[in-house]
Design a protein around this motif. Structure first.
Motif, short mmCIF file in Angstrom:
data_model
loop_
_atom_site.label_atom_id
_atom_site.label_comp_id
_atom_site.label_asym_id
_atom_site.label_seq_id
_atom_site.Cartn_x
_atom_site.Cartn_y
_atom_site.Cartn_z
N THR C 39 1.19 -1.16 0.24
CA THR C 39 -0.44 0.01 -0.08
C THR C 39 0.34 1.70 0.06
O THR C 39 0.94 2.07 -0.85
N VAL C 40 1.78 1.66 1.25
CA VAL C 40 2.39 2.65 1.22
C VAL C 40 3.37 3.07 -0.60
O VAL C 40 3.63 3.60 -0.54
N SER C 41 3.66 1.59 -0.76
CA SER C 41 4.77 1.92 -1.53
C SER C 41 3.36 2.39 -3.11
O SER C 41 3.95 2.72 -3.96
N TRP C 42 2.43 1.58 -3.02
CA TRP C 42 1.77 2.27 -4.33
C TRP C 42 1.06 3.73 -4.67
O TRP C 42 1.23 4.49 -5.30
N LEU C 43 1.29 3.61 -3.15
CA LEU C 43 0.55 5.29 -2.50
C LEU C 43 2.02 6.29 -2.73
O LEU C 43 1.63 7.59 -3.25
N ALA C 44 2.97 6.12 -2.57
CA ALA C 44 4.24 6.65 -2.75
C ALA C 44 4.10 7.31 -4.04
O ALA C 44 4.12 7.84 -4.68
N VAL C 45 4.27 5.88 -5.53
CA VAL C 45 3.87 5.71 -6.54
C VAL C 45 2.58 7.38 -6.98
O VAL C 45 3.13 8.35 -7.74
N ALA C 46 1.53 7.07 -6.28
CA ALA C 46 0.61 7.79 -5.96
C ALA C 46 0.77 9.63 -6.47
O ALA C 46 1.04 9.92 -7.16
N ALA C 47 1.98 9.21 -5.10
CA ALA C 47 2.42 11.03 -5.13
C ALA C 47 2.81 11.71 -6.18
O ALA C 47 3.10 12.48 -6.27
N GLY C 84 11.92 8.65 -12.90
CA GLY C 84 12.80 7.75 -12.52
C GLY C 84 12.30 6.89 -11.18
O GLY C 84 13.17 5.74 -10.74
N SER C 85 12.18 8.18 -9.67
CA SER C 85 12.24 7.32 -8.92
C SER C 85 11.18 6.74 -8.71
O SER C 85 10.85 5.29 -7.79
N SER C 86 9.68 6.94 -8.89
CA SER C 86 8.61 6.28 -9.13
C SER C 86 8.53 4.83 -9.50
O SER C 86 8.19 4.00 -9.66
N VAL C 87 9.15 4.39 -11.00
CA VAL C 87 9.52 3.49 -11.56
C VAL C 87 10.77 2.81 -11.22
O VAL C 87 10.44 1.66 -10.67
N GLY C 88 11.48 3.50 -10.73
CA GLY C 88 12.11 3.05 -8.91
C GLY C 88 11.58 2.46 -8.20
O GLY C 88 11.76 0.68 -8.19
N ILE C 89 10.62 2.63 -7.43
CA ILE C 89 9.64 1.87 -6.63
C ILE C 89 8.70 0.77 -6.94
O ILE C 89 9.27 -0.32 -6.53
N ILE C 90 8.29 0.97 -8.23
CA ILE C 90 7.79 0.29 -9.33
C ILE C 90 8.53 -0.99 -9.44
O ILE C 90 8.23 -2.45 -8.54
N MET C 91 9.32 -0.91 -9.43
CA MET C 91 10.71 -2.20 -9.99
C MET C 91 10.84 -3.57 -9.01
O MET C 91 11.14 -3.49 -8.25
#
Lengths: 337, 202, 479
Positions: C39-47, C84-91
């Motif tokens: 959840t936190v990861s996806w929310l971070a990406v959303a942010a 870069g960082s959102s793709v980084g989190i997704i990966m």
């Protein structure tokens, strides 16, 4: 020659006189605080307390002092001599010099520093050194454990004390102790403890911990640590610790009186004719009585409970209070100029 | 003035001497104690400069909190200093070399210290006139440099999160005090009264 | 829009990111024991996605009394960093769960690091520069060591931390020198002060120290030693993140410092950049030849890429800066794609990091092999792929600025580096296949596909990237 006298010697003499006027009564007060402690606890426990030396045992503290003075000072062979001797002196000196900024009455203060409260806070945060140094220099496990406990405890509770002071400062708008008192003139309903009541309670508890008094007297827990950091001290070195501890109690009571109980101001306006110093001393006595009362009533905290109380309850609570006070002041446009 | 000068020389001398002693004494605890003495004298110098607020903060923060933790760590560590100094001589030449290079650089720079006119014009005022110490600092920190202050806060937050992420381990089998459970406990949960007939046992 | 204004609106994206990081921290803590990792990861990406929108639509302008500038340059770089960082989190999500490092603090630390990077590219005062840099670095040190139970991860975190602290020290030393000789830390004032064109010797020394510190952060030679070890030791998605976002932020910061306050003394710093650039290109291409571990290879490759990007900065012209920005944009896409490939090198649920593990990929997974081949060709700079254009623009800018030697050395090293990129293709297509990899995750497939399409399409639609880069560069010179 005249310049020398007017410029340097006369002020110096005056300052020394003022210092003596504070220190001597303070030491007498310390002596009688020990007496009062034994009497109060005696009364609570349905005993008589000291009653042999002098009328009502009033000379008991002097006898105790004399005894300590005449005993031999023992320095353990394995102790670190220099630090061992400096430690009690440091404790004592710190307990005394903090009084420089306490206002006894309007204008009756040795040094009316702009940053008085900060000075007081700084000095009280140094108190831990005397204890830690003593514990380390004694080269004994009991003393060291006591010192470590005491150090951790004082550092922990200092934080909540600091935050509480900040919330008081927010409503006063000054770091000067006299100004803080002046902000509370006008009777008991103007005193800070009314507005900061939860913090007043937290503050009282925190100063108990800061001065290593019951129920937070783990550093000298007789049961486990014999006597904690001062187990290896005797005679005058011990007396200095003792004096320092009690002077600190009085100091913290004074701080409490200044911050929350209106310092030298009278509780009701028509009682103004009584000198402020008297009110101030009465308030100190009141807080000191709480110290003694608590000691006679509560059992000692366990160490983890002590830390939990400091870090998990007092710290967030006082933080929240600072935020609340600040928000309130800004929203209602009451920030002191 | 004389008093101030005397005070300055007193603070400065003690500060320099104790700072030297910090790196020369053998006992690490003495070292930390001397460091505290140095801080203290530095605070004294701040007072002489008219920066009493900074002086008090130095005492509260460095002496009252940071150095206490230093002292704790040093007291509890069992450091063998003879062993630690073994590599000292091996690295001495390169260390001295770097020091000399930096020193020469500093000397060059110091010798060639000239401020351009534009630079003089933009120099920050050390003390704004007519404003108290605390107020001046407050304005700088919370108004002029609010951004920097907040960023510094974030940096500290990251440091805190980092320390927790890297070191906190939840050990199994530790019995923790749960106050709420203790409070919730009622007599019915814990006590059961049994009638024990005489002579039969339970 | 005066300098003496707070103008909070300009910093809205940063404020939003920081506040959402705090909120996510609360969420993670109260959910307890890393249950909320996903959840936190996806929310971070959303942010971060919302932040991209805020950045693009933001009003911009200077803020915080001139300590912060949200100009087109900053906007451009921030968008790249956020991608870069959102793709980084997704990966990292699936990887983290598999490899037992699914701690909710991880996406939060990345978010905070991103805030730091955004603060870096927007910095217009040395103090805000330093704090942004520290915020970023501190979070990255922790992220590198986040697999605290493996020695290599811890080692990489520690190495990064110690060397990074030295670099920060150098940077600070340099900044204090510059401040001492010019009397200001503000970039705009500094630029005014230095318009005379003569740099005081102390400020010159300070500038050299500052550049040294910044070179470390972008891992340019001779301050690159940490890079291979850290890249190899850190968990792979973290390495992917390291290779893109901080690099972009660092280079952008480098460009801003060089062009902004020191823009009028180009002659004084040009030879430094030229030297660093040449060394980086040489080390990046020659040292990579011997690498067997693909993460180390990527480390050297990134050193080389930094060298190429610095060619554009060495030119010191608007054209050069445009080149750097275009290069960074293309570099971002290529690297994300490549690391998605590396993250898919998984056999029986274990990560593989050797180049030889790719052997025969063309037979076991033809599509992935084709994608990898395209990415490698692009990295090597073979036309008409995007990577070629990145290099083309920076070299052209260098030639236009009269730095022909630099451009020639760039071309030569580019040819050398093509060797190791092509070697990977050779391994994939001509070596005997080993056992096939596990199934790729969907998100990896998407990332690879998008990266490949972007690389292929750049030749047809260069304008979006080119134009925005040109506007960004112009905003830097317009001051």
């Amino acid at each position: 020659m005249e310049l020398l006298w007017d410029g340097y010697i006369e002020p110096l003499v005056w300052i020394v006189a003022k210092i003596l006027a504070i220190v001597v009564p303070l030491l007498v007060a310390v002596a009688y605080l020990t007496y009062a402690e034994r009497k109060v606890i005696g009364a609570i426990q349905l005993r008589k307390g000291p009653n042999v030396v002098g009328p009502f045992g009033l000379l008991q503290p002097l006898a105790d002092g004399l005894k300590l003075f005449l005993k031999e000072t023992i320095i353990p062979t394995s102790a670190n001599k220099g630090v061992f001797i400096i430690a009690p002196m440091l404790t004592f000196i710190l307990a005394i010099i903090a009084w420089a900024v306490i206002p006894f009455d309007e204008g009756m203060v040795l040094a009316d520093l702009n940053v008085g409260i900060l000075y007081l806070f700084a000095i009280s945060s140094l108190g831990v050194y005397g204890i830690v140094m003593a514990g380390w220099a004694s080269n004994s496990k009991y003393a060291f454990l006591g010192a470590l406990r005491s150090g951790a405890q004082m550092v922990s509770y200092e934080i909540s004390i600091g935050l509480i002071i900040i919330s008081v400062l927010l409503t006063t708008g000054s770091l000067n102790l006299s100004d803080i008192v002046r902000g509370q003139i006008g009777g008991v309903w103007e005193w800070n403890f009314v507005y900061h009541f939860p913090m007043f309670i937290v503050f009282i508890v925190s100063i108990l911990a800061e001065t290593n008094r019951a129920p937070f007297d783990l550093p000298e827990a007789e049961a486990e640590l014999v006597s904690g950091y001062n187990v290896d001290y005797s005679a005058m070195t011990f007396a200095l610790f003792f004096l320092g501890e009690y002077a600190n109690m009085i100091l913290m009571s004074g701080l409490c009186a200044v911050l929350f109980l209106g310092g030298w101001t009278a509780p009701l306006p028509f009682l103004d004719f009584i000198p402020g110093a008297i009110w101030f001393i009465l308030k100190i006595c009141f807080v000191l009585f709480i110290f003694l009362w608590v000691r006679a009533t509560f059992p000692r905290y366990r160490y983890d409970q002590l830390m939990r109380l400091g870090w998990k309850i007092f710290l967030p609570l006082s933080f929240a209070w600072v935020m609340l006070v600040a928000t309130f002041l800004v929203v209602f446009d009451k920030v002191p100029a | 003035m004389v008093v101030q000068a005397l005070a300055f020389y007193l603070f400065a001398t003690i500060a320099v001497l104790s700072a030297t002693a910090v790196v020369t004494v053998r006992n690490p605890v003495h070292s930390v104690l001397l460091l505290i003495l140095t801080f203290f004298n530095a605070a004294g110098l701040f007072v002489l400069l008219g920066a009493e607020f900074l002086a008090m903060l130095l005492v509260v923060v460095y002496v009252g909190a940071v150095a206490v933790l230093f002292l704790f760590v040093v007291m509890m560590l069992d450091i063998n200093f003879v062993e630690m100094r073994q590599g000292f001589l091996n690295y001495l030449p390169i260390g001295v070399l770097i020091a000399v290079v930096l020193f020469v650089e500093l000397a060059f720079v110091g010798a060639g210290w000239t401020l351009t006119d534009e630079a003089v014009a933009v120099l920050a005022q050390p003390t704004p006139a007519g404003v108290g110490n605390v107020e001046a600092l407050g304005r700088l920190i919370y108004t002029d440099y609010a951004y920097i202050f907040q960023s510094a806060g974030l940096v500290l937050l990251v440091a805190m999160i980092g320390a927790i992420v890297l070191t906190l381990r939840h050990r199994e089998g530790v019995r923790r005090q749960k106050i709420s459970e203790q409070v919730k406990r009622t007599r019915a949960d814990t006590l059961e009264i049994k009638k024990v007939p005489v002579g039969r046992g339970i | 829009m005066g300098v003496s204004m707070l103008n909070l609106g300009a910093a809205l994206p940063e404020i939003f990111m920081a506040v959402s990081a705090l909120a996510l921290l609360m969420l993670g803590v109260f959910a307890g024991k890393d249950k909320a990792f996903r959840t936190v990861s996806w929310l971070a990406v959303a942010a971060q996605i919302i932040t991209v929108i805020l950045v693009v639509t933001g009003e911009g302008g200077p803020a915080f009394f001139g300590q912060f500038t949200a100009d087109a340059f900053a906007q451009f770089c921030k968008v790249m960093i956020l991608i870069g960082s959102s793709v980084g989190i997704i990966m990292s999500m699936k990887f983290a769960e598999r490899e037992n490092m699914a701690r909710f603090e991880f996406p939060i630390l990345i978010t905070l690091a991103t805030v730091g990077m955004m603060a870096m590219v927007s910095a217009s005062d040395m103090m805000s520069l330093y704090l942004g840099l520290e915020l970023q670095s501190l979070a990255l040190y922790v992220v590198a060591a986040i697999r605290r139970d493996t020695i290599r991860s811890t080692e990489s975190g520690l190495k990064y931390f110690i060397l990074g602290s030295i670099a920060s020290g150098m940077l600070l030393y340099g900044m204090s020198m510059v401040y001492g000789f010019t009397g200001t830390t503000n970039f705009a004032v500094l630029a005014d002060t230095l318009t005379g064109g003569d740099l005081p010797v102390g400020a010159m020394v300070g500038l050299a120290f500052m550049f040294a510190g910044l070179c470390f952060k972008i891992s340019a030679v001779p301050f690159h030693m940490w890079t291979p070890d850290v890249y190899e030791g850190a968990p792979t998605p973290v390495t992917a993140f390291f290779a893109v976002a901080p690099k972009i932020a660092g280079l952008a910061l480098f460009v801003r410092v060089a062009i902004g306050p020191f823009g009028s003394v180009v002659a004084d710093w040009q030879q430094i950049i030229v030297l660093i650039s040449i060394l980086s290109m040489l080390v990046g291409s020659f040292a990579a030849l011997r690498q067997e571990n693909i993460k180390r290879l990527m480390a050297y490759s990134s050193i080389g890429h930094v060298g190429f990007a610095l060619v554009g900065l060495a030119a010191g012209t608007e054209e050069g800066v445009t080149g750097v920005l275009v290069y960074l944009g293309i570099y971002l896409v290529m690297n994300l794609g490549t690391f998605a490939v590396i993250l898919c090198m998984r056999r029986n649920d274990r990560m593989n990091e050797e180049i030889t593990d790719l052997a025969g990929l063309a037979k076991t997974k033809p599509l992935m092999a084709a994608i990898t081949a395209i990415l490698m060709f692009s990295m090597a700079g073979i036309p008409p792929l995007a990577g070629f254009f990145g290099k083309f623009y920076v070299f052209k800018a260098a030639v236009d600025a009269g730095l022909v030697t630099l451009a020639v050395i760039g071309l030569v090293t580019s040819v050398v580096s093509a060797y190791y990129y092509l070697r990977i293709i050779k391994v994939m297509y001509f070596d005997e296949p080993v056992e096939g990899f596990d199934r790729n995750g969907t998100e990896m497939n998407v990332i690879m596909a998008v990266a490949t399409i972007a690389i292929l399409a750049f030749v047809f639609f260069p304008n979006p990237l080119m134009d925005s880069a040109a506007i960004a560069a112009a905003s830097l010179f317009g001051q």
